[in-house]
Design a protein around this motif. Structure first.
Motif, PDB file in Angstrom:
ATOM      1  N   GLU A  45       0.827  -1.211   0.000  1.00 21.37           N
ATOM      2  CA  GLU A  45       0.000   0.000   0.000  1.00 21.37           C
ATOM      3  C   GLU A  45       0.858   1.256   0.000  1.00 21.37           C
ATOM      4  N   HIS A  46       1.887   1.279   0.838  1.00 15.32           N
ATOM      5  CA  HIS A  46       2.767   2.440   0.955  1.00 15.32           C
ATOM      6  C   HIS A  46       3.469   2.746  -0.382  1.00 15.32           C
ATOM      7  N   ARG A  47       3.892   1.706  -1.056  1.00 12.26           N
ATOM      8  CA  ARG A  47       4.611   1.882  -2.329  1.00 12.26           C
ATOM      9  C   ARG A  47       3.683   2.001  -3.529  1.00 12.26           C
ATOM     10  N   LYS A  48       2.377   1.858  -3.269  1.00 14.45           N
ATOM     11  CA  LYS A  48       1.364   1.950  -4.326  1.00 14.45           C
ATOM     12  C   LYS A  48       1.638   0.956  -5.459  1.00 14.45           C
ATOM     13  N   LEU A  49       1.970  -0.276  -5.067  1.00 23.57           N
ATOM     14  CA  LEU A  49       2.244  -1.330  -6.029  1.00 23.57           C
ATOM     15  C   LEU A  49       0.967  -2.120  -6.315  1.00 23.57           C
ATOM     16  N   THR A  50       0.869  -2.627  -7.516  1.00 23.07           N
ATOM     17  CA  THR A  50      -0.229  -3.537  -7.825  1.00 23.07           C
ATOM     18  C   THR A  50       0.168  -4.937  -7.387  1.00 23.07           C
ATOM     19  N   GLN A  53       2.596  -6.345  -9.824  1.00 25.74           N
ATOM     20  CA  GLN A  53       3.973  -5.865  -9.645  1.00 25.74           C
ATOM     21  C   GLN A  53       4.647  -6.595  -8.481  1.00 25.74           C
ATOM     22  N   THR A  69      -2.597 -10.618   1.160  1.00 22.90           N
ATOM     23  CA  THR A  69      -3.241  -9.358   1.534  1.00 22.90           C
ATOM     24  C   THR A  69      -4.636  -9.572   2.119  1.00 22.90           C
ATOM     25  N   CYS A 115       6.962   1.304   7.040  1.00 20.00           N
ATOM     26  CA  CYS A 115       6.504   1.178   5.645  1.00 20.00           C
ATOM     27  C   CYS A 115       7.609   1.726   4.772  1.00 20.00           C
TER      28      CYS A 115
END
Length: 116
Positions: A45-50, A53, A69, A115
């Motif tokens: 979430e912090h890195r805004k990864l899918t 990814q 998750t 994070c």
């Protein structure tokens, strides 16, 4: 202990441990897996990864990332989840100590501003 009442719904203050509040007993390994999964989810979430990814980073498939998750951890070992932390670049600090109890216990300390 009931702290509040809203119409016919009783509101109960949490102990801070949802599993204990629900009467679910977890062993040390299950608690560790849950804590690791939370840390992995926070990093995603912090890195805004899918999830796709993350799957590429972890060399696994998106469905496994989804399971982590969503807290579906029965098919994961602690070792595998620890390796995922390492692949995500998350430092792990382990401290071992003797106990006077018959069985050892597990506690996980997460940094407040974690994070990354």
């Amino acid at each position: 202990m009931f702290d509040n009442k809203l119409d016919d719904v009783n509101i109960v203050r949490s102990s801070g441990d949802i599993f204990a509040d629900l009467g679910v007993e977890l062993d040390a390994k299950d608690r560790l897996k849950i804590d690791i999964a939370r840390r992995i989810s926070a990093a995603i979430e912090h890195r805004k990864l899918t999830q796709k990814q993350v799957a590429a980073i972890l060399k696994t498939d998106q469905a496994k990332v989804s399971n982590i998750t969503r807290g579906k951890l029965k098919d994961f070992t602690v070792d595998r989840l620890v390796n995922y932390l390492i692949e995500l670049g998350i430092d792990i600090d382990v401290r071992l100590s003797e106990t006077h109890e018959r069985r050892g216990k597990l506690s996980v300390r997460t940094p407040v501003a974690a994070c990354g």
